[in-house]
Design a protein around this motif. Structure first.
Motif, mmCIF file in Angstrom:
data_model
loop_
_atom_site.group_PDB
_atom_site.id
_atom_site.type_symbol
_atom_site.label_atom_id
_atom_site.label_comp_id
_atom_site.label_asym_id
_atom_site.label_seq_id
_atom_site.Cartn_x
_atom_site.Cartn_y
_atom_site.Cartn_z
ATOM 1 N N GLU A 34 0.707 -1.284 0.009
ATOM 2 C CA GLU A 34 0.035 0.015 0.080
ATOM 3 C C GLU A 34 0.686 1.184 -0.125
ATOM 4 O O GLU A 34 0.564 2.218 -0.692
ATOM 5 C CB GLU A 34 -0.926 0.080 1.324
ATOM 6 C CG GLU A 34 -1.902 -1.221 1.054
ATOM 7 C CD GLU A 34 -3.168 -1.040 2.209
ATOM 8 O OE1 GLU A 34 -3.034 0.029 2.917
ATOM 9 O OE2 GLU A 34 -4.046 -1.929 2.158
ATOM 10 N N ARG A 38 0.633 4.216 -2.766
ATOM 11 C CA ARG A 38 0.499 5.684 -2.771
ATOM 12 C C ARG A 38 1.450 6.361 -3.065
ATOM 13 O O ARG A 38 1.405 7.713 -3.597
ATOM 14 C CB ARG A 38 0.387 5.899 -1.293
ATOM 15 C CG ARG A 38 -0.832 5.347 -0.664
ATOM 16 C CD ARG A 38 -1.057 5.827 0.808
ATOM 17 N NE ARG A 38 -2.216 4.966 1.383
ATOM 18 C CZ ARG A 38 -2.296 4.053 2.325
ATOM 19 N NH1 ARG A 38 -1.045 3.440 2.642
ATOM 20 N NH2 ARG A 38 -3.125 3.390 2.547
ATOM 21 N N ASP A 43 -4.685 4.594 -5.346
ATOM 22 C CA ASP A 43 -5.563 4.241 -4.117
ATOM 23 C C ASP A 43 -5.451 2.907 -3.921
ATOM 24 O O ASP A 43 -6.175 1.990 -4.866
ATOM 25 C CB ASP A 43 -6.994 4.860 -4.366
ATOM 26 C CG ASP A 43 -7.883 4.688 -3.177
ATOM 27 O OD1 ASP A 43 -7.216 3.959 -2.067
ATOM 28 O OD2 ASP A 43 -9.113 5.123 -3.138
ATOM 29 N N PRO A 44 -5.145 2.313 -2.613
ATOM 30 C CA PRO A 44 -4.987 1.022 -2.714
ATOM 31 C C PRO A 44 -6.477 0.233 -2.719
ATOM 32 O O PRO A 44 -6.487 -0.696 -3.292
ATOM 33 C CB PRO A 44 -4.422 0.697 -1.343
ATOM 34 C CG PRO A 44 -3.633 1.876 -0.980
ATOM 35 C CD PRO A 44 -4.414 3.054 -1.534
ATOM 36 N N GLU A 45 -7.220 0.806 -2.249
ATOM 37 C CA GLU A 45 -8.792 0.237 -2.354
ATOM 38 C C GLU A 45 -8.957 0.266 -3.874
ATOM 39 O O GLU A 45 -9.783 -0.694 -4.253
ATOM 40 C CB GLU A 45 -9.700 1.268 -1.540
ATOM 41 C CG GLU A 45 -9.719 1.026 0.047
ATOM 42 C CD GLU A 45 -9.427 -0.544 0.526
ATOM 43 O OE1 GLU A 45 -10.653 -0.930 0.048
ATOM 44 O OE2 GLU A 45 -8.535 -0.849 1.128
ATOM 45 N N TRP A 46 -8.715 1.349 -4.811
ATOM 46 C CA TRP A 46 -8.965 1.431 -6.103
ATOM 47 C C TRP A 46 -8.617 0.087 -6.570
ATOM 48 O O TRP A 46 -9.100 -0.735 -7.468
ATOM 49 C CB TRP A 46 -8.679 2.724 -6.651
ATOM 50 C CG TRP A 46 -9.035 2.294 -8.114
ATOM 51 C CD1 TRP A 46 -10.212 2.728 -8.966
ATOM 52 C CD2 TRP A 46 -8.069 2.299 -9.390
ATOM 53 N NE1 TRP A 46 -10.203 2.547 -10.258
ATOM 54 C CE2 TRP A 46 -8.693 2.246 -10.341
ATOM 55 C CE3 TRP A 46 -6.965 1.665 -9.278
ATOM 56 C CZ2 TRP A 46 -8.303 2.090 -11.634
ATOM 57 C CZ3 TRP A 46 -6.168 1.304 -10.442
ATOM 58 C CH2 TRP A 46 -6.805 1.483 -11.777
ATOM 59 N N ARG A 48 -8.112 -2.601 -5.328
ATOM 60 C CA ARG A 48 -8.616 -3.854 -5.038
ATOM 61 C C ARG A 48 -9.797 -3.972 -5.845
ATOM 62 O O ARG A 48 -10.660 -4.989 -5.605
ATOM 63 C CB ARG A 48 -8.987 -4.153 -3.459
ATOM 64 C CG ARG A 48 -7.620 -4.104 -2.771
ATOM 65 C CD ARG A 48 -7.892 -4.222 -1.145
ATOM 66 N NE ARG A 48 -6.695 -4.708 -0.468
ATOM 67 C CZ ARG A 48 -5.866 -3.602 0.146
ATOM 68 N NH1 ARG A 48 -6.221 -2.274 0.095
ATOM 69 N NH2 ARG A 48 -4.800 -4.213 0.821
ATOM 70 N N GLY A 49 -10.517 -3.140 -6.431
ATOM 71 C CA GLY A 49 -11.759 -3.045 -7.198
ATOM 72 C C GLY A 49 -11.623 -3.617 -8.509
ATOM 73 O O GLY A 49 -10.395 -4.333 -8.998
ATOM 74 N N GLY A 52 -9.081 -1.745 -10.850
ATOM 75 C CA GLY A 52 -7.777 -2.012 -10.302
ATOM 76 C C GLY A 52 -7.129 -3.390 -10.680
ATOM 77 O O GLY A 52 -6.000 -3.422 -11.015
#
Length: 473
Positions: A34, A38, A43-46, A48-49, A52
Motif C-alpha cells: 500500500e 500511494r 488508491d489501494p482500495e481502487w 482492489r476493485g 484496479g
C-alpha cells in the motif's frame, strides 16, 4: 484508471512487440504494498476493485513484451526478452518520477523459450520479499507492487506436486538492461543503438554526455549498488547481463539469498555449478558485465574502433576505485568508525577473514557488535580481541563505545530474509497458508526496528548454509 504512458514502446518500437497478458481465471490479491501504491498516486482500495484488478492482471490496452539479449553465465545469448512477462507501461508517480509497471507470469510471449509462460507463487513472493527488504535498507531496487494468485495450478518447477499460479506486478525505474543494448547493437545497428542511448540518458542519467557518459554513469551506479550488496551479505545469484539494469537498480531476484555464516565462496543457486556468481565474485562480475556493455556501445562511441576501445577502457578503469570508495564509506557506517578509506577497508577485510575462519554469522556479528557482545561469537577470542582494539582506535575522537555501538545498530538490519525462514514461509504459501510470508514481508519492511513477536526471525535458523534456491522467476 491512472494515465499509463508508453514512451519506451513509442520511441523504440524495434525493441518490443505489442502483447496482451493471458486472462487469469480467478485472480486474487495475496499481497499489496500500500505504501508503494500511494507513492505511485494509486488508491489501494481502487486497486482492489474491478478496474484496479484489470490493471494488476494486465487487462489494459497498449502492453508490450520487451526484446533483449544477454550474456548468461558468460555465454552470449542473442535472443532473450520478456518470455512470460509484459510491460504494462509507465506511470508518473506522486513526485513526478516515471516508473515502469511490469507483469511477470503473464503467459507465453513471442520471446518465450519453452514452458507455459506461467509463474509459481513461491518465486513471485520471494522477489517481493527481497525487493521490499533491499528498499527498506536503502538499496536501489525494483519493488513488488502486488502478488496475485491466478486460480490456476501449474506444472512443478521442482518437486512432484503442481503449484499455485501467480502474477508479480513489479515497479522499476525502467527495464532497460545491459542486455537491451546488446540486442540493439547485435541485431539493429548504430542508429537504433544511438536512439536507445538517448532514451536511457533522458530517463536515468540526464547529465551524461553521449554513450561514453552513459557508460560512466551506469558504471558508477553499479559500483555503488554492488558495494551495498556486499555489505549486507546479499548474493544475487544470477548476475547475467540481462539482469543488470541501466538505472542502477537491482533487478530479477530469482536464485538469490543472504549470507548466514560469512563465506566469500557462498553460492545458493542450483544452476551456478561453477560458482561464477558466488558472493565474493560479485564486484568482478559487475565489471565483466560493464565490459560487455562497453563492447555493445563501441560503434556509437567512435567510428574508429581502436579509438572507441581506448575511450571505453578509460571509463571502465575507474570502476574499481568507485566501488572501493563506496564500499569503504558503507563499511565505515556499518562499523560505526571514522578514518581514511584505506584504513576502514583494511579493518573490514580483517574482520571478514576472521568471520569466515571462525564461521561467524554475517548479520549476527553486527547485531552483537552493536550490543557489545560480539566476543562471545568467537570460539578463539584472541584474534577478535586484537581486531576490537583496532576498531576502538577508529571510533574517532570524542566518540564513546556506547555511541559507536548505537551507530552500528542504526546501520545494520536486524531482520533479513534468512534462507531457512523464508523458504519455510514460501512452502507454507504453496500449501495455502500465506500468514508466514505476510509476516516476513512486514518484518523486512522495517528491518532496523526490533519488535515483539518477531524474535524467531532474528537468527539464521538451522541449515541455512546448505540452502539452495532455484530459478523460478
Amino acid at each position: 484508471m491512472p494515465e499509463i504512458h508508453q514512451t519506451y514502446a513509442a520511441e523504440l518500437p524495434e525493441l518490443s512487440t505489442p502483447w496482451r497478458a493471458d486472462v487469469p481465471p480467478r485472480p486474487e490479491l495475496v499481497w499489496l504494498d500500500e505504501e508503494l501504491a500511494r507513492e505511485l498516486g494509486l488508491d489501494p482500495e481502487w486497486l482492489r476493485g474491478e478496474d484496479g484488478m484489470a490493471l494488476l492482471t494486465g487487462q489494459i490496452e497498449g502492453t508490450v513484451a520487451q526484446a533483449y539479449a544477454g550474456h548468461q553465465f558468460g555465454t552470449a545469448n542473442p535472443q532473450l526478452g520478456d518470455g512470460r512477462a509484459v510491460l504494462l507501461g509507465e506511470i508518473v508517480d506522486a513526485r513526478g518520477k516515471r516508473r515502469d509497471l511490469h507483469l511477470k507470469g503473464a503467459g507465453r510471449t513471442p520471446f518465450a523459450r519453452g514452458g507455459d509462460g506461467k509463474a509459481p507463487l513461491g518465486p513471485m513472493l520471494r522477489e517481493a520479499v527481497i525487493g521490499r527488504w533491499l528498499h527498506a535498507c536503502g538499496v536501489p531496487t525494483t519493488r513488488a507492487l502486488a502478488v496475485l494468485t491466478t486460480g490456476e495450478r501449474i506444472a512443478p518447477r521442482q518437486g512432484v506436486t503442481d503449484e499455485p499460479g501467480a502474477l508479480l506486478v513489479r515497479v522499476a525505474a525502467s527495464h532497460l538492461r545491459v542486455g537491451t543494448v546488446e540486442y540493439a547493437s547485435w541485431h539493429l545497428g548504430p542508429e537504433v543503438t544511438g536512439r536507445l542511448v538517448d532514451h536511457a540518458i533522458a530517463r536515468h542519467h540526464p547529465s551524461a554526455d553521449g554513450p561514453l557518459g552513459l557508460l560512466q554513469a551506469v558504471s558508477e551506479a553499479q559500483a555503488e549498488l554492488v558495494a551495498q550488496w556486499m555489505l549486507l551479505g546479499f548474493v544475487h545469484g544470477v548476475m547475467n547481463t540481462d539482469n543488470m539494469a541501466l538505472s542502477g537498480e537491482g533487478i530479477d531476484y530469482g536464485p538469490c539469498a543472504v549470507l548466514d555464516v560469512h563465506r566469500r565462496g557462498a553460492v545458493f543457486s542450483s544452476i551456478d555449478r561453477g560458482g561464477r556468481y558466488a558472493y565474493g565474485n560479485q564486484p568482478g562480475i559487475a565489471l565483466w558485465n560493464l565490459s560487455r556493455f562497453a563492447e555493445a556501445l563501441l560503434p556509437v562511441i567512435d567510428e574508429e574502433p581502436n579509438t572507441a576501445v581506448t575511450r571505453a577502457t578509460a571509463v571502465l578503469e575507474r570502476f574499481e576505485s568507485r566501488y572501493l570508495d563506496a564500499y569503504a564509506d558503507g563499511l565505515a557506517a556499518k562499523l560505526g568508525v571514522r578514518g581514511e578509506r584505506g584504513e576502514v577497508r583494511e579493518l573490514g577485510e580483517e574482520l571478514f577473514t576472521l568471520l569466515e575462519e571462525q564461521r561467524v554469522d554475517h548479520t549476527g556479528f553486527f547485531q552483537e557488535l552493536g550490543g557489545g557482545t560480539a566476543a562471545g561469537l568467537f570460539a578463539e577470542p584472541a584474534p577478535f580481541e586484537d581486531w576490537w582494539r583496532r576498531w576502538e582506535a577508529l571510533r574517532g575522537d570524542g566518540v564513546s563505545a556506547d555511541e559507536a555501538r548505537a551507530a552500528v545498530c542504526r546501520a545494520n538490519p536486524l531482520y533479513v530474509p534468512r534462507n531457512v525462514h523464508l523458504e519455510a514461509a514460501l512452502r507454507a504459501a504453496h500449501l495455502g497458508d500465506t500468514a508466514p510470508v505476510l509476516r516476513t514481508l512486514d518484518a523486512v519492511g522495517s528491518p532496523f526496528e526490533r519488535r515483539e513477536g518477531l524474535e524467531d526471525l532474528e537468527g539464521p535458523g538451522d541449515g541455512g548454509d546448505a540452502f539452495m534456491t532455484f530459478c523460478g522467476t
